[in-house]
Write an enzyme that holds these catalytic residues in place. Structure first.
Site, PDB file in Angstrom:
ATOM      1  N   ARG A 188       0.844  -8.585  -0.247  1.00  0.00           N
ATOM      2  CA  ARG A 188       0.019  -9.765  -0.520  1.00  0.00           C
ATOM      3  C   ARG A 188       0.314 -10.943   0.408  1.00  0.00           C
ATOM      4  NH1 ARG A 188       0.153  -6.856  -5.234  1.00  0.00           N
ATOM      5  NH2 ARG A 188       2.129  -6.291  -4.334  1.00  0.00           N
ATOM      6  N   THR A 189       1.592 -11.300   0.483  1.00  0.00           N
ATOM      7  CA  THR A 189       1.936 -12.537   1.177  1.00  0.00           C
ATOM      8  C   THR A 189       1.618 -12.436   2.667  1.00  0.00           C
ATOM      9  OG1 THR A 189       3.693 -12.815  -0.450  1.00  0.00           O
ATOM     10  CG2 THR A 189       3.764 -14.266   1.454  1.00  0.00           C
ATOM     11  N   ARG A 242       9.775 -14.516   6.087  1.00  0.00           N
ATOM     12  CA  ARG A 242      10.319 -13.900   4.862  1.00  0.00           C
ATOM     13  C   ARG A 242      11.618 -13.215   5.252  1.00  0.00           C
ATOM     14  NH1 ARG A 242       7.451 -10.273   0.327  1.00  0.00           N
ATOM     15  NH2 ARG A 242       6.864 -12.371  -0.303  1.00  0.00           N
ATOM     16  N   HIS A 286       9.961 -19.283  -3.101  1.00  0.00           N
ATOM     17  CA  HIS A 286       8.733 -18.677  -2.575  1.00  0.00           C
ATOM     18  C   HIS A 286       7.619 -19.688  -2.890  1.00  0.00           C
ATOM     19  CE1 HIS A 286       5.726 -15.947  -1.395  1.00  0.00           C
ATOM     20  NE2 HIS A 286       5.983 -14.897  -2.156  1.00  0.00           N
ATOM     21  N   LYS A 344      18.051  -4.347  17.371  1.00  0.00           N
ATOM     22  CA  LYS A 344      19.003  -4.113  18.470  1.00  0.00           C
ATOM     23  C   LYS A 344      20.201  -5.047  18.365  1.00  0.00           C
ATOM     24  CE  LYS A 344      15.246  -2.983  21.702  1.00  0.00           C
ATOM     25  NZ  LYS A 344      14.563  -3.491  22.900  1.00  0.00           N
TER      26      LYS A 344
HETATM   27  C1  NCD Z   1       7.246 -11.450  -4.847  1.00  0.00           C
HETATM   28  C2  NCD Z   1       8.290 -11.644  -3.785  1.00  0.00           C
HETATM   29  O1  NCD Z   1       8.292 -10.991  -2.745  1.00  0.00           O
HETATM   30  O2  NCD Z   1       9.139 -12.496  -4.025  1.00  0.00           O
HETATM   31  N1  NCD Z   1       6.068 -10.862  -4.408  1.00  0.00           N
HETATM   32  C3  NCD Z   1       5.108 -11.619  -3.814  1.00  0.00           C
HETATM   33  O3  NCD Z   1       5.344 -12.304  -2.870  1.00  0.00           O
HETATM   34  N2  NCD Z   1       3.890 -11.574  -4.358  1.00  0.00           N
HETATM   35  C4  NCD Z   1       7.767 -10.855  -6.083  1.00  0.00           C
HETATM   36  C5  NCD Z   1       8.409  -9.507  -6.033  1.00  0.00           C
HETATM   37  O4  NCD Z   1       8.704  -8.952  -4.977  1.00  0.00           O
HETATM   38  O5  NCD Z   1       8.646  -8.975  -7.113  1.00  0.00           O
END
Ligand code: NCD
Length: 319
Positions: free
Chosen positions: A64-65, A114, A142, A92
């Protein structure tokens, strides 16, 4: 979309919700509303970020993100590059900072990161010239997820203030929970954390929230039920006796949901583990579940963030 005077948002980075003022959160949510409408049109393309470059730097998996940041950037007219750890020189042995400095030398305008380490986005923001957006750092924050959750709630309920929100499950490992706690309490909602003692952070009591270990008591008369994934990949050792037992006590099913208000909204940031933290019947109930709407809101929120943050970048670089 009609040209309107844009409200001001005072920051160049979005590293977390903690510390944001309620009116700053409101500015981001209000701007997102405009993009929800825009995204429902056939022609979704804007040129707000024309000429800008967005790099998605994902060191952890994401559906999703990552996709929604890519779509958000493209719909605003930016050039978008996606990088994952497996495709970079991190494999590497290059450090995060060296990778970031290398990318910085190519003059991107926005870096979306991320990473499994809490604080990674903040560290990066100190080293680069562009805007940095935290797309999830370890179990820390997040922020865009909390914003899209807030937008979903606000559109369904018309407000955030005064609502009672239960955040249930693996709070300990959840950056989504942490960002939501900061946002919802800042906006005047009441937050309950519902989890077994092993899945609550030691600091939970100081977060201005109510704590419950019993799902039925925790869900009593709440407006919103926010479920969290059991983050097995962040667990060393055994935090729950078994997945079956976890579902029995903490999985959201129709029987437990009946303790919430009759019109309580069910949310989940995804990815969902059906039969672990949520029952399929509840997750797919179109009258109760806002899970798909959350995904839709994600694109709009990320467009608003990209637009408002990049307004703080210089148009001409002299160095
Ligand atoms: C979340 C995350 O990656 O923190 N997912 C997301 O971004 N929609 C929650 C999760 O991984 O459970």
């Amino acid at each position: 979309m009609t040209a309107v005077a844009l409200p001001t948002y005072p920051h160049r980075h979005l590293l977390g919700i903690e510390g944001l003022k309620p009116d700053e959160i409101t500015v981001l949510l209000d701007r997102s509303e405009a993009y929800v409408e825009q995204n429902r049109q056939i022609d979704k393309k804007q040129n707000v970020l024309r000429g800008r470059t967005l790099i998605n730097l994902f060191f952890e998996n994401s559906t999703r993100t990552r996709t929604s940041f890519e779509l958000a950037g493209k719909r605003l007219g930016a050039d978008v590059i996606n990088m994952s750890e497996s495709g970079t020189s991190v494999k590497k042995g290059e450090t995060l900072i060296d990778t970031a400095m290398t990318l910085n030398a190519m003059r991107p305008d926005v870096l979306v990161i991320r990473h499994s380490a809490s604080g990674a986005a903040e560290l990066l923001s100190q080293k680069v010239d562009c805007s940095v957006i935290n797309a999830g750092d370890g179990s820390h924050e997040h922020p865009t997820q909390a914003l899209l959750d807030a937008l979903t709630i606000r559109r369904r309920r018309g407000r955030l203030a005064g609502l009672v929100v239960a955040i249930c499950g693996d709070v300990l490992h959840s950056r989504v929970a942490r960002s939501n706690i900061h946002l919802l309490t800042a906006m005047g909602a009441r937050v309950r954390l519902v989890a077994p003692p092993t899945l609550l952070p030691a600091s939970a009591a100081e977060m201005g929230v109510e704590i419950h270990h019993d799902m039925r008591k925790g869900l009593k008369d709440v407006d919103i039920v926010m479920m969290l994934r059991l983050q097995l990949e962040r667990m060393q050792g055994s935090f729950v006796p078994s997945v079956r037992e976890y579902f029995h006590f903490y999985g959201l099913d129709a029987e437990k949901l009946a303790f919430a208000k009759p019109d309580a909204l069910v949310m989940h940031p995804g990815p969902m583990n059906r039969g672990v933290e949520i029952d399929t019947e509840v997750a797919d109930d179109i009258h109760r579940s806002a899970i798909r709407e959350q995904v839709e809101m994600g694109v709009a929120v990320r467009m608003a963030c990209l637009e408002l943050l990049t307004r703080h970048l210089p148009n001409i670089r002299t160095t």
